[in-house]
Design a protein around this motif. Sequence first.
Motif, PDB file in Angstrom:
ATOM      1  N   ALA A  82       0.777  -1.180  -0.084  1.00 59.79           N
ATOM      2  CA  ALA A  82       0.336   0.322  -0.082  1.00 59.79           C
ATOM      3  C   ALA A  82       1.011   1.342  -0.249  1.00 59.79           C
ATOM      4  O   ALA A  82       0.357   2.251  -0.583  1.00 59.79           O
ATOM      5  CB  ALA A  82      -0.435  -0.079   1.283  1.00 59.79           C
ATOM      6  N   GLU A  83       1.962   0.766   0.540  1.00 61.11           N
ATOM      7  CA  GLU A  83       2.743   2.299   0.461  1.00 61.11           C
ATOM      8  C   GLU A  83       3.305   2.411  -0.712  1.00 61.11           C
ATOM      9  O   GLU A  83       3.730   3.997  -0.860  1.00 61.11           O
ATOM     10  CB  GLU A  83       3.673   2.228   1.995  1.00 61.11           C
TER      11      GLU A  83
ATOM     12  N   THR B   8      -3.797   3.171  -1.145  1.00 59.10           N
ATOM     13  CA  THR B   8      -3.445   3.070   0.811  1.00 59.10           C
ATOM     14  C   THR B   8      -4.983   2.976   0.702  1.00 59.10           C
ATOM     15  O   THR B   8      -6.214   2.080   1.854  1.00 59.10           O
ATOM     16  CB  THR B   8      -3.733   3.995   1.651  1.00 59.10           C
TER      17      THR B   8
END
Length: 325
Positions: free
Chosen positions: A130-131, A136
Amino acid sequence: MRAKASGAAQRREGASTSRARFLDRYRSWRDHHSLSAADSLRRVLDNLGSSLLTWLVIGIAMALPTALSVALDNAREVSGSWDSPAQISLFLLKSTGAEAAQALQAELQERGDVAEAVLVDKVAALEEFAELSGFTDVVASLDENPLPHLLLVSPATGVEPSVLQAELLALQPVEQAVVDMAWVQRLNNLMDLSRRLVLGLAGVLVLGVVLILGNTIRLAIENRRDEIIIVKLVGGSNAFVRRPFLYTGLWYGVGGGFIAALLVLAALFFLEQPVSNLASLYQSNFQLSGIGLIGSLQLVLLGGALGLIGAWLAVSRHLGAIEPR
């Protein structure tokens, strides 16, 4: 008795005369080699401008494949640590909990055919994804984590990855075992192809060097045509006439090989610091490796050999056409 003594004295005198003649011929041959080498070098240096151009052409033609070969050797050195040992990715069942994954990791660590087993937790893997991806919000909207736990297994030295892969696939709760070495094979094939291309290019450029030297020697023969005719008129053999031109080709080849070595060393010096800075960004101590003193001497010797070959071909072709009338 007197006849026998006289015969023995004649044999001793004949043997001594034969040895003396051999020594005279050897000294004459040696002195002419020395004079030919010195005179050829003087003639080359007297025309320093044209000689420098010839040396530069030969040096560039020899330096190009040498530099490419050095680059391939350095690339092979860098990639040497990428394919050994292979790494096996064990994807566990999605229903596997963290405790079961850790227990399997501990079990693998105790095996003699496993050098290392690293657990990649699925929660940490999803957060990292996600980062890095920037999705996200999308990841946060998922009802459940779609990623499984992952174990990265490094085989011990001497263990065949495919054999270990089959054994690990039979373990519970392993769902899939992947040995992804296709990229390494593609890299190795690309390196082999590049090596063949460099060899082909080197062959073409070596042929070009021989032709350049042959043409240079041909011009030298034409400029000294009258001198060659006079030497042949007084009984000079083809070998006698050929010798100075062979030394001329040798000096051109040695000078070209020296220039080639300087060009390669200069290129390595120019790239050394940027390569070191780039390697430090990846926490690597990699340093460019060059041709060294032995490689430089080999280039000079190769240039000299090519000079002799080119001169020999040119002299053999054109010297026979110059005969006194």
